[in-house]
Write a protein that holds these residues in place. Structure first.
Motif, mmCIF file in Angstrom:
data_model
loop_
_atom_site.group_PDB
_atom_site.id
_atom_site.type_symbol
_atom_site.label_atom_id
_atom_site.label_comp_id
_atom_site.label_asym_id
_atom_site.label_seq_id
_atom_site.Cartn_x
_atom_site.Cartn_y
_atom_site.Cartn_z
ATOM 1 N N PHE A 228 3.362 -39.240 23.414
ATOM 2 C CA PHE A 228 4.208 -40.021 22.499
ATOM 3 C C PHE A 228 4.086 -39.505 21.074
ATOM 4 N N VAL A 229 2.866 -39.379 20.609
ATOM 5 C CA VAL A 229 2.649 -38.968 19.222
ATOM 6 C C VAL A 229 2.970 -37.483 19.032
ATOM 7 N N GLY A 230 2.460 -36.647 19.943
ATOM 8 C CA GLY A 230 2.631 -35.211 19.777
ATOM 9 C C GLY A 230 4.082 -34.779 19.861
ATOM 10 N N PHE A 231 4.724 -35.074 20.982
ATOM 11 C CA PHE A 231 6.111 -34.644 21.154
ATOM 12 C C PHE A 231 7.074 -35.491 20.343
ATOM 13 N N GLY A 232 6.742 -36.771 20.153
ATOM 14 C CA GLY A 232 7.584 -37.591 19.286
ATOM 15 C C GLY A 232 7.649 -37.026 17.882
ATOM 16 N N SER A 233 6.500 -36.581 17.354
ATOM 17 C CA SER A 233 6.478 -35.951 16.031
ATOM 18 C C SER A 233 7.246 -34.637 16.037
ATOM 19 N N ALA A 234 7.077 -33.848 17.105
ATOM 20 C CA ALA A 234 7.772 -32.558 17.180
ATOM 21 C C ALA A 234 9.281 -32.744 17.250
ATOM 22 N N TYR A 235 9.730 -33.739 18.027
ATOM 23 C CA TYR A 235 11.164 -33.920 18.232
ATOM 24 C C TYR A 235 11.840 -34.655 17.089
ATOM 25 N N THR A 236 11.077 -35.081 16.077
ATOM 26 C CA THR A 236 11.718 -35.573 14.851
ATOM 27 C C THR A 236 12.376 -34.436 14.082
ATOM 28 N N PHE A 237 12.121 -33.196 14.478
ATOM 29 C CA PHE A 237 12.572 -32.067 13.668
ATOM 30 C C PHE A 237 14.079 -32.067 13.460
ATOM 31 N N SER A 238 14.825 -32.535 14.443
ATOM 32 C CA SER A 238 16.280 -32.548 14.307
ATOM 33 C C SER A 238 16.716 -33.368 13.095
ATOM 34 N N ALA A 239 15.982 -34.428 12.771
ATOM 35 C CA ALA A 239 16.315 -35.246 11.601
ATOM 36 C C ALA A 239 16.025 -34.527 10.293
ATOM 37 N N PHE A 240 15.184 -33.487 10.335
ATOM 38 C CA PHE A 240 14.794 -32.756 9.131
ATOM 39 C C PHE A 240 15.636 -31.496 8.899
ATOM 40 N N VAL A 241 16.499 -31.136 9.867
ATOM 41 C CA VAL A 241 17.247 -29.886 9.744
ATOM 42 C C VAL A 241 18.090 -29.869 8.476
ATOM 43 N N GLU A 242 18.881 -30.913 8.262
ATOM 44 C CA GLU A 242 19.784 -30.937 7.104
ATOM 45 C C GLU A 242 19.012 -30.999 5.780
ATOM 46 N N PRO A 243 17.989 -31.867 5.629
ATOM 47 C CA PRO A 243 17.234 -31.852 4.376
ATOM 48 C C PRO A 243 16.545 -30.512 4.094
ATOM 49 N N LEU A 244 16.014 -29.864 5.127
ATOM 50 C CA LEU A 244 15.370 -28.572 4.905
ATOM 51 C C LEU A 244 16.394 -27.504 4.539
ATOM 52 N N GLN A 245 17.543 -27.516 5.192
ATOM 53 C CA GLN A 245 18.606 -26.580 4.822
ATOM 54 C C GLN A 245 18.987 -26.751 3.356
ATOM 55 N N ARG A 246 19.192 -27.993 2.954
ATOM 56 C CA ARG A 246 19.627 -28.282 1.578
ATOM 57 C C ARG A 246 18.536 -27.942 0.567
ATOM 58 N N ASN A 247 17.290 -28.301 0.880
ATOM 59 C CA ASN A 247 16.208 -28.101 -0.086
ATOM 60 C C ASN A 247 15.895 -26.626 -0.323
ATOM 61 N N PHE A 248 15.950 -25.829 0.770
ATOM 62 C CA PHE A 248 15.556 -24.417 0.660
ATOM 63 C C PHE A 248 16.745 -23.455 0.701
#
Length: 423
Positions: free
Chosen positions: A27-47
């Motif tokens: 739950f914790v390990g893969f749940g944290s890993a699979y949050t990455f999709s929510a970070f794609v747009e902010p990371l694209q914009r920030n960098f």
């Protein structure tokens, strides 16, 4: 009667606590890993990065957390699963916290890729391998329940990450997720135990075997197992299917946003994969115990292929939700059944090590698939080709499993014929 009255048995079989601990780790390990999709747009914009280069962050982490099982599995067989699982959860938390302070995409590669990749890689195979030794009759169900943490994590963690990003920004969100991984994941990983015999129990809560041979779990040696046709075929099938398996976890959210779906609804679609995945792990794992785990594995590949074909023709929220649920069901069943099939084929003597070796196939597929899909989108501005190739990869995996099963049945029949034929 008196002697029987003095024998005490625990009301709850200890194996279920091991399952609960493995659930928490996934739950914790893969749940944290699979949050990455929510970070794609902010990371694209920030960098100011392309979608392919951002997707590579997840691919690197996935390569490590599946590939590291080749080391963590044998270490768990030798030294026990608990220390590796606890260390893995701590590394996951540190990686997420370090990602929150990254000043470049390269630093995100190092922090998230190495931290989360190494952390989940240390914890996952040892935790799942431990569960296999505690059950025989209900192994598919127990394995499915343990890895259903991945499905629940996929349901809960991405929307939580999206909420945290809105409240704290992407840096604050990563820092909060890191603290959750260390406290919740690391704490519950302490419940993992390697072998029921240390508590005077047998698998499924039965009395322990009384023979001297029971001092060591039965099963194939590692070298013997990995040279077998069954293992080679299983490895090839998992390698090929893994090129496409994790593409939705990275690209479904940006795909939905590209088609005009609001960010909150797009992240919800990833949660629907989690709902389906939880159902698949819970129900299909138990069903596999009754209908045969090898046949069930074949059906999982076919089901994922059909679901990906649905994705190729879906552009609005409800058809995408239907795809997400169906895909989640069969993906969850695949993850649940695969470790149990390894145990069925090769026994418990080196089960964690063999699962770890098998998962290197998934590592290579994860390294290539999501990032390649991102770079393909950068070139064509379309996900159609990556989605169709992902479906075709699962069809190929199903063919390999079918051919391997047919060959094994034929070899068994030939051996029996030779054994009864006169010299």
């Amino acid at each position: 009667m008196t002697g029987q009255a003095t024998i005490s048995h625990p009301r709850i079989f200890q194996g279920w606590f091991v399952v609960a601990a493995a659930f928490a780790v996934t739950f914790v390990g893969f749940g944290s890993a699979y949050t990455f999709s929510a970070f794609v747009e902010p990371l694209q914009r920030n960098f100011g990065a392309s979608r392919g280069s951002v997707s590579l962050v997840f691919s690197l982490a996935g390569f490590l957390y599946f590939g590291l099982g080749i080391l963590s599995g044998p270490l768990a067989d030798r030294f026990g699963s608990r220390p590796l699982a606890v260390a893995g959860m701590i590394l996951t938390g540190l990686g997420l916290a370090a990602a929150s302070a990254a000043q470049s995409l390269t630093q995100v590669y190092a922090a998230y890729g190495l931290g989360v990749g190494l952390g989940v890689g240390c914890a996952y195979v040892p935790a799942i391998g431990a569960v296999q030794r505690w059950f025989v009759r209900r192994r598919g169900f127990a394995s499915g329940l343990a890895v259903s943490g991945i499905g629940v994590g996929t349901l809960v963690m991405p929307p939580l990450a999206s909420l945290l990003i809105g409240m704290l920004g992407w840096r604050g969100a990563y820092l909060t997720l890191g603290a959750l991984a260390m406290v919740l994941g690391g704490g519950l990983a302490l419940l993992i135990e390697n072998d029921p015999r240390r508590r005077g129990l047998g698998p499924d809560g039965d009395p322990p075997p009384s023979t001297v041979a029971a001092a060591r779990p039965e099963g194939a040696a590692v070298n013997e197992a990995i040279r077998s046709m069954r293992f080679v075929s299983l490895y090839a099938a998992c390698l090929i299917c893994s090129f496409g398996v994790f593409v939705p976890f990275v690209h479904l959210v940006p795909f939905a946003q590209d088609h005009g779906i609001a960010p909150s609804a797009a992240v919800w679609l990833l949660g629907v994969i989690g709902i389906g995945s939880t159902a698949g792990r819970f129900f299909l794992g138990g069903l596999a115990d009754r209908m045969g785990r090898e046949l069930s594995l074949l059906l999982m590949f076919v089901g994922m292929a059909l679901a990906l074909a649905m994705w190729a023709v879906s552009t609005t929220v409800w058809p995408l939700a239907a795809f997400a649920f169906v895909y989640g069901v069969f993906y969850g069943g695949w993850v649940a059944v695969l470790p149990a099939v390894v145990m069925d084929y090769f026994g418990g003597r080196n089960v964690a090590g063999l699962i770890g070796i098998l998962y290197t196939s998934v590592a290579f597929g994860t390294l290539v698939g999501p990032s390649a899909a991102g770079f393909a989108f950068d070139v064509s501005h379309s996900y159609t080709l990556p989605i169709l190739l992902s479906a075709a990869a699962n069809v190929a995996a199903a063919i390999i499993v079918t051919a391997s099963s047919s060959l094994a049945v034929g070899n068994t029949a030939l051996q029996r014929q030779r054994s009864v034929s006169p010299p």
